[in-house]
Design an enzyme around this catalytic site. Sequence first.
Site, PDB file in Angstrom:
ATOM      1  N   HIS A  18     -10.368  38.420  33.570  1.00 45.92           N
ATOM      2  CA  HIS A  18     -10.270  37.700  32.289  1.00 45.92           C
ATOM      3  C   HIS A  18     -11.621  37.018  32.065  1.00 45.92           C
ATOM      4  O   HIS A  18     -11.898  35.964  32.642  1.00 45.92           O
ATOM      5  CB  HIS A  18      -9.122  36.680  32.323  1.00 45.92           C
ATOM      6  CG  HIS A  18      -7.774  37.333  32.404  1.00 45.92           C
ATOM      7  ND1 HIS A  18      -7.298  38.156  31.410  1.00 45.92           N
ATOM      8  CD2 HIS A  18      -6.822  37.307  33.361  1.00 45.92           C
ATOM      9  CE1 HIS A  18      -6.095  38.602  31.746  1.00 45.92           C
ATOM     10  NE2 HIS A  18      -5.783  38.108  32.927  1.00 45.92           N
ATOM     11  N   GLU A  27      -6.652  43.189  34.994  1.00 43.19           N
ATOM     12  CA  GLU A  27      -6.220  42.568  33.728  1.00 43.19           C
ATOM     13  C   GLU A  27      -7.423  42.347  32.814  1.00 43.19           C
ATOM     14  O   GLU A  27      -7.558  41.306  32.167  1.00 43.19           O
ATOM     15  CB  GLU A  27      -5.505  41.232  34.000  1.00 43.19           C
ATOM     16  CG  GLU A  27      -4.351  41.349  34.974  1.00 43.19           C
ATOM     17  CD  GLU A  27      -3.581  40.052  35.187  1.00 43.19           C
ATOM     18  OE1 GLU A  27      -3.752  39.084  34.401  1.00 43.19           O
ATOM     19  OE2 GLU A  27      -2.792  40.002  36.147  1.00 43.19           O
TER      20      GLU A  27
END
Length: 456
Positions: free
Chosen positions: A234, A262
Amino acid sequence: MRRALTSVLGAATLLLAGLVAGAPPAAAASTLKDAAAATGRVFGTAAAQSHMGESAYVNTLNREFNQLTPENEMKWETTEPSRDSFDYSAADQLVQHARSQGMEVRGHTLVWHSQLPSWVEGISSRTELLEVMRNHIANVAGHFRGDLTTWDVVNEAFEDGTGARRDTVFQRVIGDGYIEEAFRAARAADPTAKLCYNDYNIDGRNAKSDAVYAMVQDFKRRGVPIDCVGLQGHLIVGSVPGDVQANIQRFADLGVDVYITELDIRMQTPPNSQKLAQQAADYRSVVSACVAVTRCKGITVWGITDKYSWIPDVFEGEGAALLFDDNYNKKPAYDASLEALGGDPGDPGDPGDPGDGDVTCTYTRTSQWNNGFNGQVTITAGSSAVSSWTAVLTMRSGQSIQALWNGTPSTSGSVVTVKPAGWNANIPAGASASFGFTASAPNGDVSDPGLACGTP
Ligand code: G3I
């Protein structure tokens, strides 16, 4: 802009294949999943069952990705909302869809302090919580046994900044040993899935990733079953750590696989062309870092479209972090990611496309010494003249450029994008331009950087 970048290695391989087989060269992959598969990797996305009724969502998912992570559907609050009462309905539908498309599924996540039902938060007996955690893992991982390639067994157990253990009910009540207990229970419940530890802000080297590194090293020494580490990724546009590849490599060197699990790279909204270009460079740098390490086995973005990303809900004024915009249009970061995987977005001007106006490039190491080397890149125009060009060098672990001449470099992590110096922008048909550089390689790795080039 035309983002027509072709890897010199890929081009050479295609040329050879064409010569040997006497057949026209095969086209480079034009989707993320095909390009990743050609490197032996998966390119995945988080997906939410609640959006699966939207055709553009499903079409993009099916076209581009060969791995799926349920965004929320396998979390504790969904799978065991009350004690010993399990619900797999939403997750089962996603797994079924993935199977129908030949996608791998990553299980996310067995033990996490967030999206944890309050009945678990309220347990204060060590014996009881250990039993509850083992029971949860036995049931959930048992249910999906055989369906998943990987499990995020424990998620986000360390603090930013210090690398201390995060203060969660599991940490408080069970103690440090809860993580290894979770991994042992997961192995027993599903011996076929690879078991990962997953966290954010461990993408580069810092106190937190050092703490995770020490844990993985300890687990490997003592035989605690762990197979992989997930770097969530992220990230923020313009602030991607420069040592992602080195960090991936050090985990790989412990004998575990690494995944970017992610990935999203957020910006202040609204986007503009400059922010989108920087975001493309940032995606290129992260994807290249994974591709450069053999044990980095896959990249998963945290959502298909900016429309449904979690970012604007959590970071006010930020978003536009993914590869497709709100209308499922490919963003510059899409092309950059595809190119970093060795694929070809098929822009006009690409080799083999009608109206060719593209370039090819070659790299020569002109000299080397213990901890550095000089290199030269030659860019050659095809059957038509070009009025500008771009070359992208992907430096190997530890390498950095100290000086560069006859070109204008900009650096994002391990990726150095080189534009003309000005006077050498125009290249007549069949003619060449070149630039040179000096690189340092403090760890002695003087192997050739990756090279791709194209017309901007
Ligand atoms: O399901 C309810 C719905 O019934 C209700 O109407 C709605 C109103 O807000 O909320 C819905 O729940 C939301 C849930 O996502 C499902 O959409 C929660 O509010 C919302 O907080 C939750 O956010 C998720 C977040 O994890 C929770 O921490 C995001 O979708 C999900 O993308 C995000 O994913 C995490 C990873 O699992 C771990 N790493 C960080 C990453 C980003 O936070």
